[in-house]
Design a protein around this motif. Sequence first.
Motif, PDB file in Angstrom:
ATOM      1  N   PHE A   1       0.777  -1.245   0.014  1.00  0.00           N
ATOM      2  CA  PHE A   1       0.168  -0.216  -0.059  1.00  0.00           C
ATOM      3  C   PHE A   1       0.892   1.336  -0.040  1.00  0.00           C
ATOM      4  O   PHE A   1       1.824   1.238   0.976  1.00  0.00           O
ATOM      5  N   VAL A   2       0.475   2.053  -0.981  1.00  0.00           N
ATOM      6  CA  VAL A   2       1.668   3.312  -1.234  1.00  0.00           C
ATOM      7  C   VAL A   2       0.917   4.562  -1.021  1.00  0.00           C
ATOM      8  O   VAL A   2      -0.332   4.635  -1.729  1.00  0.00           O
TER       9      VAL A   2
ATOM     10  N   LYS B   1     -11.982  10.203 -12.402  1.00  0.00           N
ATOM     11  CA  LYS B   1     -10.577  10.717 -12.927  1.00  0.00           C
ATOM     12  C   LYS B   1      -9.640  11.166 -11.763  1.00  0.00           C
ATOM     13  O   LYS B   1     -10.008  11.921 -10.924  1.00  0.00           O
ATOM     14  N   ILE B   2      -8.298  10.847 -11.558  1.00  0.00           N
ATOM     15  CA  ILE B   2      -7.478  10.926 -10.404  1.00  0.00           C
ATOM     16  C   ILE B   2      -6.794  12.118 -10.477  1.00  0.00           C
ATOM     17  O   ILE B   2      -6.019  12.536 -11.673  1.00  0.00           O
ATOM     18  N   THR B   3      -6.984  12.969  -9.620  1.00  0.00           N
ATOM     19  CA  THR B   3      -6.024  14.267  -9.674  1.00  0.00           C
ATOM     20  C   THR B   3      -5.477  14.370  -8.286  1.00  0.00           C
ATOM     21  O   THR B   3      -5.915  14.130  -7.221  1.00  0.00           O
ATOM     22  N   GLY B   4      -4.527  15.242  -8.518  1.00  0.00           N
ATOM     23  CA  GLY B   4      -3.736  15.661  -7.125  1.00  0.00           C
ATOM     24  C   GLY B   4      -2.945  14.337  -6.520  1.00  0.00           C
ATOM     25  O   GLY B   4      -2.715  13.309  -7.395  1.00  0.00           O
ATOM     26  N   PHE B   5      -2.569  14.383  -5.250  1.00  0.00           N
ATOM     27  CA  PHE B   5      -2.086  13.219  -4.664  1.00  0.00           C
ATOM     28  C   PHE B   5      -3.003  12.061  -4.521  1.00  0.00           C
ATOM     29  O   PHE B   5      -4.282  12.344  -4.178  1.00  0.00           O
ATOM     30  N   HIS B   6      -2.491  10.877  -4.682  1.00  0.00           N
ATOM     31  CA  HIS B   6      -3.521   9.669  -4.425  1.00  0.00           C
ATOM     32  C   HIS B   6      -2.557   8.463  -4.069  1.00  0.00           C
ATOM     33  O   HIS B   6      -1.578   8.569  -3.426  1.00  0.00           O
ATOM     34  N   VAL B   7      -3.408   7.460  -4.060  1.00  0.00           N
ATOM     35  CA  VAL B   7      -2.725   6.146  -3.267  1.00  0.00           C
ATOM     36  C   VAL B   7      -2.659   5.006  -4.382  1.00  0.00           C
ATOM     37  O   VAL B   7      -3.205   5.296  -5.393  1.00  0.00           O
ATOM     38  N   ALA B   8      -1.810   4.081  -4.182  1.00  0.00           N
ATOM     39  CA  ALA B   8      -1.664   2.987  -5.146  1.00  0.00           C
ATOM     40  C   ALA B   8      -1.579   1.594  -4.341  1.00  0.00           C
ATOM     41  O   ALA B   8      -1.097   1.380  -3.249  1.00  0.00           O
ATOM     42  N   TYR B   9      -1.794   0.568  -5.159  1.00  0.00           N
ATOM     43  CA  TYR B   9      -1.643  -1.021  -4.602  1.00  0.00           C
ATOM     44  C   TYR B   9      -0.975  -1.649  -5.489  1.00  0.00           C
ATOM     45  O   TYR B   9      -1.534  -1.676  -6.840  1.00  0.00           O
TER      46      TYR B   9
END
Length: 276
Positions: A54-55, A106-114
């Motif tokens: 998880f990032v 639609k992903i904008t700005g800071f986000h997370v990733a798996y």
Amino acid sequence: MAAASTKLQKELNIGFSAFPVKFSHESDAGHVMYFKEHVTKEPSQLEVSNRTVFVINVPPYCTQECLERLFGCYGEIEDIVVQQTPGPSVTSSNLKTSQYFPPIEKITGFHVAYVTYEDADSIERLKKKKIKDPKVLSTSKSHIATGLEKWCNEYRNERPDVDLLQKEIDEFMLAYDKDNKKKEEKKKKSEEEPDDEGWITVSRKGPKPGVARTEKNQTRTLIKESQKRKRKELSNFYTFQMRETKREHIAELRKKFEEDKRKIAEMKVARKFKPY
């Protein structure tokens, strides 16, 4: 004040490890992403939870290709899911996505990733590795477009070639029809086969399928029946019916004649030009 801020940052990142990055080799300022082994209670994700990282604090310019390049150094990656906020998701990088119809979110700005690896040993190698030097995101081989170049690319992508777009739509509809046909055949086959106890499922499908017994459907049926009865009734069959029909027709003609006389009189009164 600075010591209190550092202490608060450490409390917020309990269990996370730092992953420093910077935009390019020429960048003086860096950025820190944080990662940890993913823990979930979702039944659908329990199978891959021990292989997933998880990032958080992923910058806007960090693409999925960058994540694959950065975390791929520690093992073979099976899947990467990028989201705006943490939580369960139905999207996956393994799913076939359209070039012209992007995902709804639609992903904008800071986000997370798996990031899901193919084996759990990759996570252990990642956790043991102490990353001190920032990893570069935009390189000569993997260039990240920014500013005017990024806006121009987005503008061009929003206006695709009509022929290529039509080709993709046709391919999608062919695959959709083929999938529906398989489902219908499978369903029809299962309906014809008896179950373990010898029962056969009876459905409404057929030349005259059943109708739900709702108030709306019943009212519609009554109206149709009354209209059908009216069509079946014989008109002008008896002598008194013909006499009444003639009388009604004459009365209607007289009524129209009187209305026409009244309209002509009103037009004469409203006429401005009077030669005599």
